[in-house]
Structures are given as C-alpha cells and as structure tokens.
Design an enzyme around this catalytic site. Structure first.
Site, short mmCIF file in Angstrom:
data_model
loop_
_atom_site.label_atom_id
_atom_site.label_comp_id
_atom_site.label_asym_id
_atom_site.label_seq_id
_atom_site.Cartn_x
_atom_site.Cartn_y
_atom_site.Cartn_z
N MET A 146 -4.93 -7.29 -6.31
CA MET A 146 -4.45 -8.34 -7.09
C MET A 146 -5.76 -9.09 -7.75
O MET A 146 -5.18 -10.46 -8.04
CB MET A 146 -3.31 -9.23 -6.36
CG MET A 146 -2.11 -8.38 -5.78
SD MET A 146 -1.40 -7.68 -7.26
CE MET A 146 -0.60 -8.82 -8.33
N ASP A 161 -11.38 -1.30 -17.78
CA ASP A 161 -12.37 -1.84 -18.80
C ASP A 161 -12.30 -3.53 -18.63
O ASP A 161 -11.56 -3.93 -17.71
CB ASP A 161 -12.26 -1.37 -20.23
CG ASP A 161 -11.14 -1.94 -21.02
OD1 ASP A 161 -10.28 -2.75 -20.24
OD2 ASP A 161 -10.75 -1.29 -21.96
N VAL A 183 -7.46 -6.73 -19.03
CA VAL A 183 -6.68 -6.40 -18.01
C VAL A 183 -5.68 -5.35 -18.54
O VAL A 183 -5.18 -5.85 -19.76
CB VAL A 183 -5.84 -7.70 -17.39
CG1 VAL A 183 -4.56 -7.43 -16.63
CG2 VAL A 183 -6.85 -8.89 -16.77
N ASP A 184 -5.30 -4.38 -17.97
CA ASP A 184 -4.55 -3.39 -17.94
C ASP A 184 -4.66 -2.82 -19.41
O ASP A 184 -3.72 -2.70 -20.18
CB ASP A 184 -2.91 -4.00 -17.91
CG ASP A 184 -2.47 -4.41 -16.58
OD1 ASP A 184 -3.06 -3.98 -15.49
OD2 ASP A 184 -1.86 -5.38 -16.60
N HIS A 235 -0.45 1.07 -13.35
CA HIS A 235 0.77 -0.38 -13.90
C HIS A 235 1.92 0.18 -13.91
O HIS A 235 2.07 1.18 -14.69
CB HIS A 235 -0.09 -0.79 -15.23
CG HIS A 235 0.46 -1.98 -15.73
ND1 HIS A 235 0.24 -3.31 -14.99
CD2 HIS A 235 1.52 -2.14 -16.42
CE1 HIS A 235 0.99 -3.92 -15.90
NE2 HIS A 235 1.76 -3.25 -16.61
N GLY A 282 0.75 -1.15 0.16
CA GLY A 282 -0.05 0.00 0.04
C GLY A 282 0.84 1.39 -0.03
O GLY A 282 0.22 2.22 0.69
N ARG A 285 -16.03 -15.36 -8.79
CA ARG A 285 -15.55 -13.98 -9.10
C ARG A 285 -16.93 -13.05 -9.08
O ARG A 285 -16.59 -12.08 -8.68
CB ARG A 285 -15.02 -13.97 -10.44
CG ARG A 285 -14.17 -12.43 -10.65
CD ARG A 285 -13.69 -12.55 -12.16
NE ARG A 285 -12.78 -13.63 -12.34
CZ ARG A 285 -11.44 -13.76 -11.70
NH1 ARG A 285 -11.06 -12.58 -10.95
NH2 ARG A 285 -10.80 -14.73 -11.97
C1 GRF Z 1 2.51 -1.08 -7.75
O1 GRF Z 1 3.77 -1.10 -8.68
C2 GRF Z 1 1.41 -1.06 -8.97
O2 GRF Z 1 1.87 -0.50 -10.07
C3 GRF Z 1 1.04 -2.35 -9.12
O3 GRF Z 1 0.97 -2.81 -7.83
C4 GRF Z 1 2.11 -2.24 -7.15
C5 GRF Z 1 1.49 -1.86 -5.72
O4 GRF Z 1 2.40 -1.28 -4.86
N1 GRF Z 1 -0.29 -2.40 -9.73
P1 GRF Z 1 1.97 -0.60 -3.50
O5 GRF Z 1 1.27 -1.74 -2.85
O6 GRF Z 1 1.07 0.31 -3.70
O7 GRF Z 1 3.15 -0.41 -2.73
#
Ligand code: GRF
Length: 217
Positions: A102, A153, A156-157, A121, A27, A77
């Site tokens: 995640m 959307d 993914v990514d 990302h 975080g 899901r």
């Molecule tokens: C980041 O690198 C972000 O780009 C990816 O997940 C990571 C999260 O990092 N989607 P954190 O938990 O905010 O340190």
C-alpha cells in the site's frame, strides 16, 4: 527514473531470477505464490511496511525470510524506497512483486529493477485505477470487471499489461461477493505472471507485453 523509457525499448532476454514479494496486508496473493511449487523456490524475501501484516506470518510458516521496513522510520518516500530496494537486493532478488503493497515507491526504485516490478490490480485497467476499484466497478454499474497484472511504471496502476482476466458482475453482487470472485481470479493469474517473470518468459516492447510458453533463446 522514467519507467516509460524502460518500457519503450524491447527488453533483453534473461535467465531465471529470484523475486521479493512486498505486501502490506493479509497476503492471500502471497499465499497463492507460496502454494505454487513453480513459484515458491524463486521467493527470496517477503517485505512489509507493517509489522502486523499477516503476510509476514505466511512467510514465516513457509520458511521464507521476511523483513519490515516501516514507513515511519523514514523521512520521505525516497529514503523509504532506498531502504526497501537495499533489502530486496541484499536478498538476491532481481524482481519485485507488489502483492497488496500500500505504499507508492519512488521512481528511483524502478530504476534499480527495470522491467521487473509487477503489480496486481482488481479491475480491468485502465478502468478504475486507485484504491477502490471493486467499489467503483459496482457503483459504475459495469457488467464486467476483472483483474490486471501489470508492470509498474511511474504512474499508479498504469504500466504495460502482462495478463488480464474478466470477472462478470452478477445482479445482486455486493462488495463481499464480487471481491471474493475477483480474489479467486487473482490467486490464479498472479502466480502465472510471477512464474513467467521468474523464468525469464516475458518480453516487453513499448506497452506490448508477450508471455512465452518457454524462455526464448
Ligand atoms: C488485492 O485485491 C490486489 O488486487 C490489491 O490488493 C489486494 C491484496 O490482497 N492490489 P491480499 O493481501 O493479497 O489478500
């Protein structure tokens, strides 16, 4: 839900909104939002799929309500996504920020927050989507990678890009050194995009996203 349908129409003006931040891990991006005085007042909830996520401690330290919605408590899901969306709505949030979350949310989740779900990302999308963007950038030998904040959307990514910033790959970089510089940029770029969303300063027209200095009338 078809996120692309939402993104094809020009979005309507809207006022300030609250946001929920979803995080699975340490975080640090959440912390950057907490530390930004223009963003912090808009955060109504921090939600994690993992009870041990450090992001929950960060929320607690900042006095922000937090919630765990465990993946293992749900059959699939869809039901997981409904539970997450219900909690987000109950907090009063109208926008959702994926800050290292995640889990892939169901399309029905995006239907409930159209044009209002942001993700970050660690690459210059569309290069290197997926969970190993920094490793892949190094392995591919690119000289420039970076950070992308985009609307989510159904792929993914993939959604419309809100902000991007390049990070140069230095000779001798390894994952630790490159990831650290990517994170530095993330901690600046993400709060700027989240603030713009919360203040109603983003408009989309198809894949083209505009961020305004002030909310358009
Ligand atoms: C980041 O690198 C972000 O780009 C990816 O997940 C990571 C999260 O990092 N989607 P954190 O938990 O905010 O340190």
């Amino acid at each position: 839900m078809d996120g692309a349908l939402h993104c094809r129409r020009a979005s309507v003006p809207e006022g300030p909104i609250d946001i929920a931040v979803l995080a699975s891990g340490s975080g640090t991006n959440l912390q950057a939002m907490i530390d930004n005085p223009a963003v912090r007042p808009h955060i109504s909830l921090v939600l994690s799929d993992r009870s041990g996520a450090l992001a929950l401690d960060r929320a607690g330290a900042a006095g922000i309500p937090s919630q765990v919605v465990a993946w293992s408590d749900h059959a699939d899901r869809d039901s997981f996504s409904v539970a997450v969306a219900d909690n987000v709505e109950a907090s009063g949030a109208k926008g959702v920020i994926l800050a290292g979350f995640m889990r892939v949310l169901a399309p029905s989740f995006l239907d409930r927050f159209p044009d209002r779900v942001l993700n970050i990302h660690p690459s210059l999308l569309p290069a290197f989507p997926g969970a190993h963007a920094v490793e892949q950038a190094l392995a591919h030998g690119v000289k420039v990678t970076g950070v992308t904040v985009h609307f989510v959307d159904e792929q993914v990514d993939h959604g419309p890009i809100v902000l991007q910033e390049a990070v140069a790959v230095q000779p001798g970089d390894d994952w630790d050194s490159l990831e650290a510089r990517v994170h530095e940029v993330e901690h600046r770029l993400f709060p700027a995009a989240v603030r713009a969303l919360a203040e109603g300063r983003i408009r989309t027209d198809g894949r083209v996203v505009r961020v305004f200095e002030e909310a358009p009338a």
